[in-house]
Design a protein around this motif. Sequence first.
Motif, mmCIF file in Angstrom:
data_model
loop_
_atom_site.group_PDB
_atom_site.id
_atom_site.type_symbol
_atom_site.label_atom_id
_atom_site.label_comp_id
_atom_site.label_asym_id
_atom_site.label_seq_id
_atom_site.Cartn_x
_atom_site.Cartn_y
_atom_site.Cartn_z
ATOM 1 N N PHE A 13 1.087 -1.274 0.070
ATOM 2 C CA PHE A 13 0.071 0.024 0.062
ATOM 3 C C PHE A 13 0.775 1.275 0.000
ATOM 4 O O PHE A 13 0.499 2.295 -0.643
ATOM 5 N N ALA A 14 1.856 1.321 0.484
ATOM 6 C CA ALA A 14 2.840 2.456 0.978
ATOM 7 C C ALA A 14 3.409 2.606 -0.621
ATOM 8 O O ALA A 14 3.627 3.719 -1.023
ATOM 9 N N ALA A 15 3.904 1.774 -1.191
ATOM 10 C CA ALA A 15 4.405 1.792 -2.601
ATOM 11 C C ALA A 15 3.226 2.303 -3.481
ATOM 12 O O ALA A 15 3.658 3.161 -4.462
ATOM 13 N N LEU A 16 2.113 1.946 -3.450
ATOM 14 C CA LEU A 16 0.910 2.339 -4.224
ATOM 15 C C LEU A 16 0.944 3.951 -3.846
ATOM 16 O O LEU A 16 0.442 4.764 -4.850
ATOM 17 N N ALA A 17 0.968 4.143 -2.771
ATOM 18 C CA ALA A 17 0.763 5.498 -2.355
ATOM 19 C C ALA A 17 1.873 6.513 -2.769
ATOM 20 O O ALA A 17 1.467 7.534 -3.378
ATOM 21 N N VAL A 18 3.226 6.153 -2.935
ATOM 22 C CA VAL A 18 4.097 6.812 -3.292
ATOM 23 C C VAL A 18 4.005 6.885 -4.788
ATOM 24 O O VAL A 18 4.075 8.144 -5.168
ATOM 25 N N VAL A 19 3.484 6.166 -5.637
ATOM 26 C CA VAL A 19 3.300 6.187 -6.990
ATOM 27 C C VAL A 19 2.145 7.328 -7.226
ATOM 28 O O VAL A 19 2.327 7.986 -8.105
ATOM 29 N N TYR A 20 0.908 7.209 -6.377
ATOM 30 C CA TYR A 20 -0.102 8.017 -6.757
ATOM 31 C C TYR A 20 0.458 9.449 -6.278
ATOM 32 O O TYR A 20 0.075 10.487 -7.163
ATOM 33 N N LEU A 21 1.094 9.548 -5.339
ATOM 34 C CA LEU A 21 1.785 11.074 -4.805
ATOM 35 C C LEU A 21 2.693 11.703 -5.715
ATOM 36 O O LEU A 21 2.826 12.888 -6.080
ATOM 37 N N GLN A 22 3.580 10.652 -6.373
ATOM 38 C CA GLN A 22 4.555 11.375 -7.280
ATOM 39 C C GLN A 22 3.817 11.653 -8.613
ATOM 40 O O GLN A 22 4.220 12.632 -9.258
ATOM 41 N N ARG A 23 2.649 10.993 -8.990
ATOM 42 C CA ARG A 23 2.221 11.271 -10.062
ATOM 43 C C ARG A 23 1.204 12.454 -10.007
ATOM 44 O O ARG A 23 0.642 13.323 -10.979
#
Length: 81
Positions: A13-23
């Motif tokens: 979930f943290a990796a998914l959140a990082v991708v979302y925030l980066q985009r």
Amino acid sequence: MTTVFDWLTVAIFAALAVVYLQRSVGPRPAHDAVWKYLPPAAICMIANQVGNGGWAVPAAILMFGAIAYIWFIIRPLDRAL
């Protein structure tokens, strides 16, 4: 955070959140939509509950499914904008 399922699902979930925030800070890829982030997040929640309930193999399958969804649908390494 007492079981391995807690740690693994939170990491996914943290990796998914990082991708979302980066985009969210730059131009988004054409294939990117906010609703596409909900299925892997929900799968992580379900996998955690299933794993904590003693069903290790189904939980592992669900976590692998969440990672596959993120890799093939969200495409975190897709640099083509």
